[in-house]
Enzyme design. Structure first.
Site, PDB file in Angstrom:
ATOM      1  N   LYS A  38      38.836  53.631  44.593  1.00 50.22           N
ATOM      2  CA  LYS A  38      37.471  54.157  44.641  1.00 50.22           C
ATOM      3  C   LYS A  38      36.606  53.422  45.657  1.00 50.22           C
ATOM      4  O   LYS A  38      35.905  54.040  46.446  1.00 50.22           O
ATOM      5  CB  LYS A  38      36.815  54.083  43.250  1.00 50.22           C
TER       6      LYS A  38
ATOM      7  N   ARG B  60      31.378  56.594  33.299  1.00 53.44           N
ATOM      8  CA  ARG B  60      32.662  56.224  32.688  1.00 53.44           C
ATOM      9  C   ARG B  60      32.827  56.801  31.294  1.00 53.44           C
ATOM     10  O   ARG B  60      33.880  56.647  30.697  1.00 53.44           O
ATOM     11  CB  ARG B  60      32.814  54.709  32.632  1.00 53.44           C
TER      12      ARG B  60
ATOM     13  N   ARG C 197      45.361  42.793  44.537  1.00 53.84           N
ATOM     14  CA  ARG C 197      43.936  42.550  44.776  1.00 53.84           C
ATOM     15  C   ARG C 197      43.516  41.226  44.162  1.00 53.84           C
ATOM     16  O   ARG C 197      42.745  40.466  44.751  1.00 53.84           O
ATOM     17  CB  ARG C 197      43.099  43.700  44.199  1.00 53.84           C
TER      18      ARG C 197
ATOM     19  N   ARG D 175      39.626  37.780  42.010  1.00 55.94           N
ATOM     20  CA  ARG D 175      38.865  38.337  40.884  1.00 55.94           C
ATOM     21  C   ARG D 175      39.534  37.963  39.569  1.00 55.94           C
ATOM     22  O   ARG D 175      40.722  38.214  39.371  1.00 55.94           O
ATOM     23  CB  ARG D 175      38.757  39.864  41.005  1.00 55.94           C
TER      24      ARG D 175
ATOM     25  N   ARG E  96      42.390  47.277  30.706  1.00 52.88           N
ATOM     26  CA  ARG E  96      41.430  48.123  31.428  1.00 52.88           C
ATOM     27  C   ARG E  96      41.984  49.533  31.632  1.00 52.88           C
ATOM     28  O   ARG E  96      41.248  50.513  31.496  1.00 52.88           O
ATOM     29  CB  ARG E  96      41.071  47.497  32.779  1.00 52.88           C
TER      30      ARG E  96
END
Length: 190
Positions: free
Chosen positions: A14, A89, A128, A134, A145
């Protein structure tokens, strides 16, 4: 005004595709994830609350996100449109967005759903996490998630199908291939 919702599970691309859409169509970008990360970085009260949910792989409550988004929308002037990245969401958030936009005489023109297989998502997010550092990109949190997305977020697809603005976008392949599919969907509603 061109209002776009970019949708998909964590790791579906996204953010990457939003940047390309913004560059091509000149839209403002509202990323609830970016706003929340900024609040967390600044250690605001909202940031502290949000971090406790995010660290557990859970969604930040609707009321908090909706208030935050409404404030952000009020700061925009004379934009050609907005891309909503990470919002809505939930079905309640989708309804709230519809009401917010109707007050402005607008609506969501297109909802782009990036479809990516579960294993590909996990690999992208782990990579990532290695690159960006992160804290929420670890296997346990990633799996939670994705599960939260499947259980709580995917019903938003049905909302936008009913609205007539839903477009499924195969989200695997090169970034440019995916962007071409996205551009075709956007251009079909302009």
């Amino acid at each position: 005004m061109l209002n776009i919702v970019i949708f998909g599970p964590p790791g579906s691309g996204k953010g990457t595709q939003s940047e390309k859409i913004i560059a091509k169509y000149g839209l403002a970008h509202i990323s609830t994830g970016d706003i929340l990360r900024q609040e967390i970085k600044e250690e605001t009260e909202l940031g502290k609350q949000a971090k406790s949910y995010i660290d557990q792989g859970e969604l930040v409550p609707d009321a908090t996100i909706i208030d935050m988004l409404e404030k952000k929308l009020e700061t925009l002037n004379n934009e050609q449109g907005v891309i909503f990245d990470g919002f809505p969401r939930t079905v309640d958030q989708a309804g709230a967005l519809k009401k917010m936009l109707q007050k402005r005489g607008e609506d969501v023109n297109v909802m782009l759903n990036l479809e990516v297989g579960r294993e590909e998502l996990i690999q992208r997010l782990l990579k990532r996490g290695e690159v960006s550092g992160r804290s929420d990109d670890n296997l346990e949190t990633i799996e939670k998630r994705i599960h939260v997305y499947e259980e709580q977020t995917s019903p938003v697809i049905e909302f936008y199908k009913a609205e007539g603005s839903y477009h499924a976008i195969p989200g695997e392949g090169s970034i440019d291939e995916i962007f071409e599919r996205i551009s075709n969907a956007i251009d079909s509603v302009k």
